[in-house]
Design a protein around this motif. Structure first.
Motif: not given
Lengths: 216, 218, 268
Positions: C78-89
């Motif tokens: 469902g979601y992944r933590r991007g390199p900027d730390g934000r949650r992306r679907r």
């Protein structure tokens, strides 16, 4: 008391009925296509599209079909578009009833329980596949009775095109009355022909409804 | 396309006259339809077969024939028979009879939707069938029929436009004549459409208000 | 809080970390963390409103969740933590692919009423995984035999009993050859005499080594089949442990009160 005027004019009325059926068939086809597109837009579209759909539905529900036919007849020539009355009539009736059809289809799609969507999604189906093999087949069956009823309403509405001069069953009736001066007979005959068309659809619609209760 | 607002304002009285006729016709027709519809509905749910068959046949007849043809039948028919009815009267009669059939079905659905258990409850308390009907069933059925009745009124308002074909100076006829006189078809039909939207919009709004009022009882 | 006594030797099949979900102002799941090793069976019990069904449905993203991570067989769901730390679907394609390797069986079976039993089972393998139709049919008949319904292949679901429909639902989920199976109170909607046939199938699955998560009210069954029991209440895990210790010596009052209602499990 034999309705002589009616018997004499019956073939003439039947020819008018042919045009009515033609007009109805074409309008049903158009309104079904419009209805499906609008229903999908209404259910799956983004907010601005959904708002546009709701405006379209509000307009169609609130303005008489006759006004739209008049608008096509009187206003359209000024915009440079030249339509023959038959095509114009089909377009107006098709777009008008497209709204009703879209309501029928939308209700059918939404009546599917969330559990069906859950099952399809959990098996890894994407939206297009879901619609194709799970949603539409079931929605079709649910939509069939109200669809038939809407077709019936459409056939009755085709009588309005006689007011803008298009020749069909009702117009044939008026001409026959002018010739024969027997309005009761002739219009009873016209009503009878409409009745035969509509009653068979109404009966079929009820039959479909009963069949559905049995399956589910 | 340029829109001549002054034209509309100048002719507002003319539109107004047509509007008044339409409103009159609509209100009278829905009133008669609701009364006549009650009669037909009782026939529909009667216990003996004759009234039931007659009522069903009547409903089927008015529902499966176009209202325009019904209007022509009455208007031209009675004229030829000697006692001609005016366009307004013919239209009123046709609309009342047709909508009476639809209203009867709305009543029937409303009455039948009241749970059988409530009727049994009433009978268990010793109420007569008439009491059960008037004290338990009808009050609740009346609330449930408000939305479909409002919808029927909207359909009726739109159907009144057909009397323009039998020489009644309603809103539609007024618009049509004005267009033929002045060729300002765009302005005329837009105005007429707005008036109809206003009428149907008011009915929708009132219906939703009424629904919310009575929602407490459910 | 009791300690999970099973040592984890390999990467877990399902790893839930800090799962949280809100419905408006109501917190349905609060920082739930759970690990399900490969081949293990986990039973989740608890009062209604405890969030157990919601948690289950988050695993294959039938429900969205607001915070936390779920990792299935090494890949996030469902979601992944991007390199900027934000949650992306994650893209729908990936989510759909992950879903096809998790099987789920629902309380109300959710079979497709307009398809025969056979078509219900092969529709997804053929249309989603691109399996050859004949191969899929063979697989389907195989599965129907495993659940004891070989003769019902051409029946329509509504003609079957609840227990039979549920077994078809299990076969349908298994046809996708999933790496794990989720069961959401699958016997709650069944007449009592039909429960046994479904539980038998599930028990066999557990013995065959399938990784499973069951949300259930059947305490006896949970005791028999599960490697670990998880007790949830008010959106968190209150206690977890092997059935024998959990049922015999509940450490929390909440669990004790809950089990009092299941007299037989408590006594045994």
């Amino acid at each position: 008391m034999i309705p002589q005027a009616l018997i004499r004019n019956f073939p003439y009325l039947l020819r008018g009925a042919e045009i009515t059926l033609l007009l109805s068939a074409a309008s049903v086809a158009l309104s079904t296509i419009v209805g499906m597109i609008v229903a999908l837009l209404h259910v799956f579209g983004v907010a601005p599209i959904r708002i546009a759909v709701e405006i379209y539905l509000y307009l169609v529900r609130g303005v008489p079909l006759l006004i739209l036919l008049f608008a096509m007849y009187y206003v359209l020539p000024y915009t440079g578009i030249d339509l023959d009355p038959l095509t114009g009539g089909i377009l107006v009736i098709g777009v008008y009833y497209g709204a009703f059809m879209s309501q029928v289809f939308r209700a059918a799609i939404l009546s599917l329980p969330q559990s069906q969507w859950d099952a399809a999604r959990s098996l890894g189906m994407r939206r297009l596949l879901m619609l194709q093999i799970v949603v539409f087949p079931q929605a079709f069956r649910i939509a069939a009775p109200p669809f038939v009823n809407t077709c019936m309403m459409l056939i009755k509405s085709t009588s309005l095109v006689s007011i803008i001069g298009l020749w069909e069953l009702t117009m044939a009736g008026r001409e026959a009355v002018e010739r024969s001066l027997a309005p009761f007979q002739i219009f009873a005959g016209v009503a009878l022909i409409y009745f035969c068309m509509c009653y068979s659809l109404a009966w079929y619609g009820r039959y479909l409804e009963k069949r559905m209760q049995y399956v589910h | 396309m340029p829109f001549d607002l002054n034209f509309v304002i100048r002719n507002l009285p003319i539109f107004g006259n047509g509007l008044v006729v339409t409103v009159e016709l609509s209100l009278l027709a829905i009133f008669f339809a609701m009364v006549w519809g009650l009669v037909v509905a009782f026939g529909r749910i009667a216990r003996s077969r004759l009234p039931r068959t007659l009522a069903s046949a009547y409903i089927e007849l008015v529902r499966d024939t176009p209202v325009l043809v019904q209007m022509y039948f009455i208007y031209f028919g009675f004229a030829m028979a000697g006692f001609g009815l005016s366009g307004f009267m013919s239209g009123l009669l046709a609309l009342s009879l047709q909508n009476g059939g639809y209203v009867a079905e709305i009543y029937r659905a409303g009455i039948e939707s009241i749970s059988v258990r409530q009727i049994e409850g009433g009978k268990a308390l010793g109420m007569s069938p008439w009491d059960v009907m008037s004290l338990v069933v009808l009050p609740q059925a009346l609330v449930r029929v408000i939305p479909p009745l409002a919808n029927q009124l909207i359909v009726l308002i739109k159907d009144t436009s057909l009397v323009s074909a039998i020489a009644v100076a309603d809103l539609t006829q007024t618009g049509k004549l004005l267009t033929e006189r002045t060729a300002a078809s765009y302005e005329v039909f837009l105005t007429v459409a707005v008036f109809y939207l206003a009428m149907t919009g008011i009915v929708s709004g009132l219906s939703r208000l009424a629904e919310r009022q009575f929602a407490i009882y459910h | 809080m009791s300690i999970d006594a099973l040592p984890v030797v390999a990467a877990p099949m399902i790893d839930i970390r800090g799962l949280s979900k809100r419905f408006g102002s109501h917190e349905v799941l609060r920082q739930v963390s759970l690990t399900i090793p490969k081949g293990q069976t986990l039973a989740v019990i608890g009062p209604s409103g405890s969030g157990k069904t919601t948690m289950l449905r988050c695993i294959n993203l039938l429900e969205e969740f607001d915070e936390g991570e779920i990792v299935f067989d090494g890949s996030p769901i469902g979601y992944r933590r991007g390199p900027d730390g934000r949650r992306r679907r994650l893209p729908e394609r990936e989510i759909a692919t992950t879903r096809s390797s998790i099987g789920i069986v629902f309380q109300s079976f959710n079979l497709f009423p307009h398809m025969t039993v056979l078509r219900n089972i092969i529709a997804a393998p053929v249309r989603v995984k691109g399996m050859d139709r004949t191969a899929a049919e063979t697989l389907a008949r195989d599965l129907l035999a495993r659940v004891g319904l070989s003769d019902k292949a051409n029946e329509y679901p509504l003609r079957l009993s609840g227990g039979q429909q549920q077994r078809v639902a299990i076969a349908r989920a298994l046809a996708m050859q999933p790496k794990a199976m989720l069961f959401d109170e699958v016997t709650s909607a069944l007449d009592p005499e039909l429960v046994g046939e479904v539980l038998a199938v599930i028990k066999q699955l557990a013995e065959d080594g399938m990784t499973m998560v069951l949300v259930t009210h059947e305490m006896q069954f949970a005791r028999d089949v599960a490697d670990t029991i998880v007790f949830m209440a008010d959106g968190t895990i209150v206690e977890q442990g092997p059935p024998k210790t959990l049922f015999a010596n509940p450490t929390s009052d909440r669990l004790r009160a809950f089990l009092k209602r299941y007299h037989d499990a408590y006594l045994l």
